[in-house]
Scaffold this motif. Structure first.
Motif, short mmCIF file in Angstrom:
data_model
loop_
_atom_site.label_atom_id
_atom_site.label_comp_id
_atom_site.label_asym_id
_atom_site.label_seq_id
_atom_site.Cartn_x
_atom_site.Cartn_y
_atom_site.Cartn_z
N UNK A 213 0.81 -1.22 0.00
CA UNK A 213 0.00 0.00 0.00
C UNK A 213 0.84 1.27 0.00
N UNK A 214 2.14 1.15 0.23
CA UNK A 214 2.97 2.36 0.28
C UNK A 214 2.99 3.10 -1.04
N UNK A 215 2.90 2.36 -2.15
CA UNK A 215 2.92 3.00 -3.46
C UNK A 215 1.68 3.79 -3.80
N UNK A 216 0.64 3.73 -2.97
CA UNK A 216 -0.61 4.43 -3.26
C UNK A 216 -0.60 5.88 -2.79
N UNK A 217 0.37 6.25 -1.97
CA UNK A 217 0.36 7.58 -1.37
C UNK A 217 1.69 8.28 -1.60
N UNK A 218 1.62 9.58 -1.83
CA UNK A 218 2.83 10.36 -2.08
C UNK A 218 3.77 10.34 -0.89
N UNK A 219 3.22 10.36 0.32
CA UNK A 219 4.03 10.44 1.52
C UNK A 219 4.78 9.15 1.82
N UNK A 220 4.44 8.06 1.13
CA UNK A 220 5.09 6.78 1.41
C UNK A 220 5.70 6.12 0.18
N UNK A 223 9.50 5.46 0.53
CA UNK A 223 9.90 4.65 1.69
C UNK A 223 10.91 5.40 2.56
N UNK A 224 10.71 6.70 2.70
CA UNK A 224 11.63 7.53 3.48
C UNK A 224 10.99 8.10 4.74
N UNK A 225 9.77 7.69 5.06
CA UNK A 225 9.12 8.21 6.26
C UNK A 225 9.69 7.53 7.50
N UNK A 226 9.52 8.18 8.65
CA UNK A 226 10.02 7.62 9.91
C UNK A 226 9.38 6.26 10.20
N UNK A 277 3.90 5.77 14.69
CA UNK A 277 4.31 6.61 13.56
C UNK A 277 3.48 6.31 12.32
N UNK A 278 3.04 5.06 12.19
CA UNK A 278 2.19 4.71 11.05
C UNK A 278 0.84 5.41 11.10
N UNK A 279 0.29 5.54 12.30
CA UNK A 279 -0.98 6.26 12.42
C UNK A 279 -0.81 7.72 12.06
N UNK A 280 0.31 8.31 12.45
CA UNK A 280 0.59 9.69 12.07
C UNK A 280 0.76 9.82 10.56
N UNK A 281 1.44 8.86 9.97
CA UNK A 281 1.64 8.89 8.53
C UNK A 281 0.32 8.77 7.78
N UNK A 282 -0.61 8.00 8.33
CA UNK A 282 -1.90 7.81 7.68
C UNK A 282 -2.88 8.94 7.98
#
Length: 434
Positions: A213-220, A223-226, A277-282
């Motif tokens: 699912x990381x490829x569906x969002x610009x922020x992920x 693969x450089x998010x915390x 951190x995943x909840x914050x990213x989402x």
């Protein structure tokens, strides 16, 4: 253009048959919630569109949020062609798409604000000839003109992302503490191994869904998010937990089995932080993050306290296995003690026979009268100057063991308290003065 819509978290309309290579206008509330942010974007597939800066979008007066409705008045230049598409102003059924996100959770002035996956989406066609006017902002209208809806709106689901979060939480907050309890209070190590494997299967599944699912969002996408970096770092202690207990590896050094407890605590801490951190990213709502934090603290405190108690007390399996080891060591010590005691007795018997004609081991009757009958392999806690005696207070010299001899040397029979305390080293006689 003139545009109105209910003020969801975001609303989008795009030119094209599908998201790929479609020029879109994404609308969402400004940071203070009083106005509308309009973000021109392009999508390279079925994923979150990225800002497209080649267009010149001018927001005109009258653009606002009123009565929970977006009202947009704007003019766009350099909007008739874009990478992968163009606007055909002569097409009477030009394909277009629209969508909106869930709830009212987004407020931002940034043109690159992160978007939740659309809640519903649909298609329609527009008569571009009818849509072309004399210039200026079109007047508001309630009836459809040159527009034809293509079917009903489609309800979308982000099941993979939801499964990623749920499966990961089950592994951390359910199976992990259960496994700690099993490791501490169950003697059968196989149960611990089975639950560990089950936990790892859940973690691997969660990792796979997260990567997908990381490829569906610009922020992920990069693969450089915390969240993602810490998730990949957590793989190392997870692998060590799986590899180190294997016998050929655990037997390489005595300190390797001791790494299991600290690695368990470290891995749990990393996974809990990664989930937060995943909840914050989402961009999850604050109540969801607070609920996760509360559960995480409870599970972490419970696991750390229980792990500490198990470390001090020893697990049920380790204690059961440890008792067998102690018995084996005790038996080995007793055999060694018997050997050295017999050697000492033979030496002293020969010396005593030569000096004062004291009966030696070769005289069975004399030996029996002087030191008690020959029997067993008495060693350790009893007096072990002869081949009869006591092991931990249990007479091994048989019914012929006697009380101390006249010269005050104790040995044979059941050991009294003082003699037992003084005779802790095998082979050392205890002398009692009159």
């Amino acid at each position: 253009m003139y545009f109105t819509s209910p003020a969801y978290s975001w609303v989008g309309v795009g030119f094209g048959q599908s998201m790929k290579n479609s020029l879109m206008f994404i609308l969402y509330p400004s940071h203070d919630g009083s106005n509308v942010t309009i973000s021109p974007r392009l999508a390279d597939g079925h994923s979150e569109p990225s800002p497209f800066g080649d267009t010149q979008l001018q927001i005109l007066p009258g653009t606002t949020i009123t009565d929970s409705m977006f009202v947009v008045k704007a003019v766009c230049r350099s909007c008739r062609a874009w990478p992968g598409g163009f606007l055909n102003t002569k097409d009477q059924s030009y394909p277009m798409i629209y969508a909106f996100g869930p709830g009212n959770q987004l407020q931002s002035d940034s043109l690159n604000a992160p978007l939740h996956r659309h809640f519903k989406y649909g298609h329609f066609t527009m008569d571009m000839i009818a849509a072309t006017g004399k210039g200026g902002v079109p007047a508001p209208a309630t009836e459809l003109k040159g527009v034809e809806l293509q079917g009903n709106m489609t309800r979308d689901h982000d099941r993979a992302n939801l499964a990623h979060a749920v499966i990961g939480c089950l592994a951390i907050f359910l199976f992990w503490p259960i496994n700690v309890i099993v490791a501490g209070f169950f003697k059968r190590i196989k149960i611990h191994v089975v639950i560990s494997i089950f936990t790892m299967v859940f973690l691997v599944t969660s990792y796979a869904l997260g990567i997908a699912t990381s490829g569906e969002y610009n922020r992920s996408k990069s693969f450089a998010s915390a969240h993602q970096i810490l998730a990949f770092l957590s793989i190392l202690p997870i692998l060590l937990l799986c590899i180190l207990p294997i016998k050929p590896i655990s037997q390489l050094h005595a300190s390797i089995p001791r790494l299991h407890n600290p690695l368990t605590t470290l891995t749990l801490a990393l996974l809990i932080i990664t989930g937060g951190l995943g909840l914050r990213l989402a961009s999850e709502a604050t109540p969801v993050i607070l609920g996760y934090s509360a559960v995480a603290i409870l599970v972490a405190v419970f696991s750390v306290l229980l792990t500490t108690c198990i470390k001090r007390r020893g697990s049920a399996y380790a204690r059961a296995n440890g008792r067998k080891q102690v018995k084996a060591e005790d038996e080995q010590d007793l055999v060694l003690a018997a050997y050295y005691a017999n050697k000492q007795y033979e030496t002293e018997s020969r010396s005593a026979s030569a000096a004062s004609s004291v009966p030696t081991l070769n005289s069975k009757a004399s030996h029996s009268s002087y030191h008690g009958s020959v029997g067993g392999a008495g060693v350790g806690n009893g007096f072990v100057k002869y081949n009869g005696g006591t092991i931990n207070g249990i007479g091994a010299g048989g019914p012929h063991a006697r009380s101390p001899s006249k010269d005050g040397v104790f040995g044979g029979g059941t050991m009294p308290g003082p003699q037992y305390l003084l005779n802790m080293h095998p082979g050392v006689p205890v002398y009692h003065g009159n």
